[in-house]
Design an enzyme around this catalytic site. Structure first.
Site, PDB file in Angstrom:
ATOM      1  N   VAL A  86      17.564   2.836  -3.822  1.00  0.00           N
ATOM      2  CA  VAL A  86      17.377   2.029  -5.029  1.00  0.00           C
ATOM      3  C   VAL A  86      16.485   0.827  -4.735  1.00  0.00           C
ATOM      4  CG1 VAL A  86      18.536   0.662  -6.815  1.00  0.00           C
ATOM      5  CG2 VAL A  86      19.615   2.750  -5.962  1.00  0.00           C
ATOM      6  N   CYS A  87      16.637   0.262  -3.547  1.00  0.00           N
ATOM      7  CA  CYS A  87      15.924  -0.976  -3.186  1.00  0.00           C
ATOM      8  C   CYS A  87      14.403  -0.915  -3.367  1.00  0.00           C
ATOM      9  CB  CYS A  87      16.270  -1.389  -1.758  1.00  0.00           C
ATOM     10  SG  CYS A  87      18.020  -1.788  -1.526  1.00  0.00           S
TER      11      CYS A  87
END
Length: 233
Positions: A86-87
């Site tokens: 996700v980062c």
């Protein structure tokens, strides 16, 4: 963590599965006690000070001093780790948003527990290889975890930052704190909405109601003001 590192009360459970309960894990318990010695970020209070190395958009490693951002609003963007899932979507999204934030006197600073060299490798790697490419804001290395602790963003059991952000105003005060589960990405649209709402309220003294956006009605913070708003809406 092995059974030898656990208290007697935990050994039986550890035979069946790994145990990291606070009451049974002396190392986690001691670390949490240590964390409690730090003053934490609070809404309306001065933002905790820090200086730390960061990988910057210019391609160099420099020290970031949060005090040097006085006079500007800051989105302090905590995230778990480089090279994850996700980062990178968030860092790329906030990199695209950074230009709009600069227009309203707001800067973005990313923070994770990775080293500056890990940040550098991540930023220099192509997206096809899981990298984020050149970002428009610095990535701070919180390798000692002190920044994450001070801002209440450390996942103690995992030893990494949580997915959250803090908005600091131009006077150095904390105005907004938000935290997500690790598997849920943030909204850049919501971030800029909150920054604009804080700035509008600071400038005009009005308060911003549910789902407020620039150009929408605000509320005069008085009994008559809320009556007028509710009647109109």
């Amino acid at each position: 963590m092995s059974c030898n590192q656990q208290k007697e009360c935990c050994k039986k459970e550890c035979q069946e599965k790994e145990c990291c309960k606070e009451c049974c894990c002396p190392r986690i318990k001691a670390f949490k006690k240590f964390i409690n010695t730090f003053e934490k970020a609070q809404i309306g209070k001065e933002a905790p000070e820090f200086k730390a190395p960061a990988y910057c958009p210019c391609g160099s490693i420099k020290e970031i001093d949060i005090n040097e951002y006085r006079g500007k609003y800051v989105v302090l963007l905590f995230y778990p780790l480089d090279w994850t899932f996700v980062c990178p979507t968030e860092m790329i999204g906030y990199s695209e948003l950074a230009g709009q934030l600069k227009e309203i006197n707001c800067e973005v600073i990313g923070v994770s527990v990775d080293s500056v060299y890990c940040h550098q490798a991540w930023c220099e790697a192509d997206k096809s290889k899981g990298g984020v490419g050149k970002l428009t804001f610095p990535l701070v290395s919180d390798i000692k975890r002190c920044i994450s602790i001070k801002y209440g963003m450390l996942n103690v059991e995992a030893g990494i930052a949580r997915r959250g952000y803090v908005i600091i105003d131009d006077k150095g005060k904390v105005r907004y704190i938000q935290m997500n589960d690790d598997g849920i990405g943030r909204s850049t649209e919501e971030t800029i909405r909150i920054v604009k709402a804080i700035q509008f309220s600071d400038e005009h003294g009005a308060v911003c109601p549910l789902n407020w956006k620039p150009g929408k009605d605000t509320i005069e913070p008085t009994p008559d003001g809320i009556k007028k708003y509710l009647t109109a809406h």
